[in-house]
Design a protein around this motif. Structure first.
Motif, PDB file in Angstrom:
ATOM      1  N   ILE A   1      46.006  38.724  34.274  1.00 58.15           N
ATOM      2  CA  ILE A   1      45.480  37.411  34.671  1.00 58.15           C
ATOM      3  C   ILE A   1      44.010  37.349  34.281  1.00 58.15           C
ATOM      4  O   ILE A   1      43.248  38.282  34.550  1.00 58.15           O
ATOM      5  CB  ILE A   1      45.612  37.180  36.195  1.00 58.15           C
ATOM      6  N   ASP A   2      43.592  36.240  33.663  1.00 56.48           N
ATOM      7  CA  ASP A   2      42.187  36.031  33.370  1.00 56.48           C
ATOM      8  C   ASP A   2      41.910  34.529  33.321  1.00 56.48           C
ATOM      9  O   ASP A   2      42.103  33.884  32.298  1.00 56.48           O
ATOM     10  CB  ASP A   2      41.785  36.687  32.048  1.00 56.48           C
TER      11      ASP A   2
ATOM     12  N   GLU B   1      26.477  40.653  34.255  1.00 55.01           N
ATOM     13  CA  GLU B   1      26.455  42.089  33.948  1.00 55.01           C
ATOM     14  C   GLU B   1      27.450  42.856  34.815  1.00 55.01           C
ATOM     15  O   GLU B   1      28.196  43.706  34.326  1.00 55.01           O
ATOM     16  CB  GLU B   1      25.048  42.641  34.161  1.00 55.01           C
ATOM     17  N   ASP B   2      27.495  42.521  36.102  1.00 55.17           N
ATOM     18  CA  ASP B   2      28.425  43.206  37.006  1.00 55.17           C
ATOM     19  C   ASP B   2      29.863  42.794  36.743  1.00 55.17           C
ATOM     20  O   ASP B   2      30.783  43.603  36.870  1.00 55.17           O
ATOM     21  CB  ASP B   2      28.055  42.926  38.461  1.00 55.17           C
ATOM     22  N   LEU B   3      30.059  41.528  36.388  1.00 55.14           N
ATOM     23  CA  LEU B   3      31.404  41.074  36.039  1.00 55.14           C
ATOM     24  C   LEU B   3      31.966  41.887  34.881  1.00 55.14           C
ATOM     25  O   LEU B   3      33.100  42.387  34.943  1.00 55.14           O
ATOM     26  CB  LEU B   3      31.378  39.593  35.671  1.00 55.14           C
ATOM     27  N   GLU B   4      31.178  42.041  33.832  1.00 59.93           N
ATOM     28  CA  GLU B   4      31.637  42.815  32.676  1.00 59.93           C
ATOM     29  C   GLU B   4      31.841  44.285  33.057  1.00 59.93           C
ATOM     30  O   GLU B   4      32.764  44.940  32.560  1.00 59.93           O
ATOM     31  CB  GLU B   4      30.619  42.699  31.540  1.00 59.93           C
ATOM     32  N   PHE B   5      31.002  44.783  33.933  1.00 62.13           N
ATOM     33  CA  PHE B   5      31.152  46.163  34.408  1.00 62.13           C
ATOM     34  C   PHE B   5      32.472  46.326  35.150  1.00 62.13           C
ATOM     35  O   PHE B   5      33.236  47.268  34.892  1.00 62.13           O
ATOM     36  CB  PHE B   5      29.980  46.505  35.316  1.00 62.13           C
ATOM     37  N   PHE B   6      32.790  45.412  36.065  1.00 66.46           N
ATOM     38  CA  PHE B   6      34.045  45.495  36.810  1.00 66.46           C
ATOM     39  C   PHE B   6      35.255  45.361  35.880  1.00 66.46           C
ATOM     40  O   PHE B   6      36.267  46.051  36.054  1.00 66.46           O
ATOM     41  CB  PHE B   6      34.095  44.398  37.875  1.00 66.46           C
ATOM     42  N   LYS B   7      35.155  44.488  34.898  1.00 66.21           N
ATOM     43  CA  LYS B   7      36.276  44.266  33.977  1.00 66.21           C
ATOM     44  C   LYS B   7      36.551  45.484  33.104  1.00 66.21           C
ATOM     45  O   LYS B   7      37.625  45.595  32.515  1.00 66.21           O
ATOM     46  CB  LYS B   7      36.001  43.037  33.109  1.00 66.21           C
TER      47      LYS B   7
ATOM     48  N   ILE C   1      43.097  34.798  42.935  1.00 62.46           N
ATOM     49  CA  ILE C   1      42.895  35.869  41.953  1.00 62.46           C
ATOM     50  C   ILE C   1      42.490  35.254  40.621  1.00 62.46           C
ATOM     51  O   ILE C   1      43.147  34.357  40.090  1.00 62.46           O
ATOM     52  CB  ILE C   1      44.150  36.759  41.815  1.00 62.46           C
ATOM     53  N   LEU C   2      41.372  35.744  40.087  1.00 59.68           N
ATOM     54  CA  LEU C   2      40.821  35.228  38.843  1.00 59.68           C
ATOM     55  C   LEU C   2      40.969  36.206  37.680  1.00 59.68           C
ATOM     56  O   LEU C   2      40.954  35.784  36.522  1.00 59.68           O
ATOM     57  CB  LEU C   2      39.335  34.897  39.024  1.00 59.68           C
ATOM     58  N   TYR C   3      41.087  37.481  38.006  1.00 58.50           N
ATOM     59  CA  TYR C   3      41.198  38.491  36.944  1.00 58.50           C
ATOM     60  C   TYR C   3      41.966  39.682  37.477  1.00 58.50           C
ATOM     61  O   TYR C   3      41.726  40.148  38.590  1.00 58.50           O
ATOM     62  CB  TYR C   3      39.810  38.942  36.494  1.00 58.50           C
ATOM     63  N   GLU C   4      42.911  40.158  36.671  1.00 61.91           N
ATOM     64  CA  GLU C   4      43.687  41.337  37.056  1.00 61.91           C
ATOM     65  C   GLU C   4      44.019  42.160  35.814  1.00 61.91           C
ATOM     66  O   GLU C   4      44.522  41.635  34.821  1.00 61.91           O
ATOM     67  CB  GLU C   4      44.977  40.928  37.765  1.00 61.91           C
ATOM     68  N   LYS C   5      43.715  43.438  35.894  1.00 62.16           N
ATOM     69  CA  LYS C   5      44.032  44.365  34.800  1.00 62.16           C
ATOM     70  C   LYS C   5      44.695  45.596  35.389  1.00 62.16           C
ATOM     71  O   LYS C   5      44.213  46.161  36.366  1.00 62.16           O
ATOM     72  CB  LYS C   5      42.772  44.751  34.034  1.00 62.16           C
ATOM     73  N   ARG C   6      45.833  46.009  34.793  1.00 60.93           N
ATOM     74  CA  ARG C   6      46.585  47.138  35.314  1.00 60.93           C
ATOM     75  C   ARG C   6      46.855  48.164  34.218  1.00 60.93           C
ATOM     76  O   ARG C   6      47.033  47.824  33.049  1.00 60.93           O
ATOM     77  CB  ARG C   6      47.928  46.670  35.894  1.00 60.93           C
ATOM     78  N   PRO C   7      46.900  49.443  34.602  1.00 64.93           N
ATOM     79  CA  PRO C   7      47.165  50.503  33.626  1.00 64.93           C
ATOM     80  C   PRO C   7      48.612  50.490  33.153  1.00 64.93           C
ATOM     81  O   PRO C   7      49.520  50.132  33.911  1.00 64.93           O
ATOM     82  CB  PRO C   7      46.846  51.788  34.404  1.00 64.93           C
TER      83      PRO C   7
END
Length: 261
Positions: free
Chosen positions: A176-177, A71-77, A150-156
């Motif tokens: 990155i995912d 749940e927190d993983l999806e929230f952070f993503k 690093i396992l996941y990265e999202k940028r604007p």
């Protein structure tokens, strides 16, 4: 001046740290399961693409849900500007925004916040000066972040307008995912190992997600404390002298061998 915090004062200080964050918030905690009030505070930042959220979690896990709840993983993503990292040797806890930080014994885990005896040291940067310990801890944990995987990265994605005088937010791109692949790899590495119940020492299939006999698991689940000290190493079967638990079932000296076997 640094301030020593315990109990509710510590929980309130972490909440305030999030509320006061303008540009960035850093969570470094082996185990993460957000309390509702902290999730609410963070939610208030989720529409700001300039706000960067950095997460580092860890410990010797082959199942994401034991260190970081789904749940927190999806929230952070869902944040537009976020990176999620993993450090298997992580034991330290550190929470920071651009002007204040907390060094703490407390995982950002609702059980820890509600049940454990915990402490924290709050450090604030002044207008013209910063405490040495605040600067030194920031620099140290910056290195921890950089050395973690690093396992996941999202940028604007932003488009400049009016010769750079304004900008328009176009959404975010996942750069990155590898979350699923990384934990699948850890799980596959432990399939054929024999393990030991961390409470009784009996031989069982090696499974970091379930390091108990069924009887021992029923006993443990009455209190469901992931940090309760157990008696044996799940990998070697030797006495652990309280250095193993549901959250860390393998002694540190055997971790690399356990995941590569």
């Amino acid at each position: 001046m640094a301030k020593f915090l315990t109990d509710d004062n510590l929980n309130v200080a972490v909440s305030n740290l999030i509320e006061e964050a303008k540009q960035t918030f850093i969570i470094i905690s082996p185990f993460i399961k957000l309390h509702d009030r902290l999730k609410k505070r963070l939610s208030e930042k989720s529409e700001n693409y300039d706000f960067e959220l950095v997460i580092v979690f860890g410990k010797n896990e082959n199942d994401l849900s034991k260190s970081l709840s789904y749940e927190d993983l999806e929230f952070f993503k869902s944040f537009p500007n976020v990176e999620i990292r993993y450090e298997p040797k992580l034991h330290a806890k550190y929470y920071a925004n651009e002007s204040s930080s907390i060094l703490s014994s407390m995982n950002l885990y609702d059980y820890s916040q509600n049940n454990n005896i915990e402490f924290g040291i709050l450090m604030k940067a002044g207008r013209f000066t910063s405490e040495d310990i605040d600067i030194e801890s920031w620099e140290y944990f910056d290195k921890v972040i950089e050395s973690s995987k690093i396992l996941y990265e999202k940028r604007p994605v932003v488009e400049s307008k009016l010769l750079g005088l304004s900008e328009s937010f176009k959404g975010s791109e996942v750069e990155i995912d590898i979350l699923d692949d990384y934990f699948k790899q850890l799980k596959n590495s432990s399939k054929n190992l024999k393990g030991y119940c961390i409470r009784t020492g009996e031989q069982i299939p090696f499974n970091i997600k379930h390091p108990f006999t069924e009887k021992a698991f029923k006993s443990w689940s009455k209190y469901n404390d992931p940090n309760y000290n157990e008696k044996f190493c799940h990998f070697s079967g030797e006495k652990s002298n309280g250095q193993t638990s549901f959250s860390r079932p393998v002694l540190q000296k055997y971790w690399k061998q356990a995941i590569s076997s």
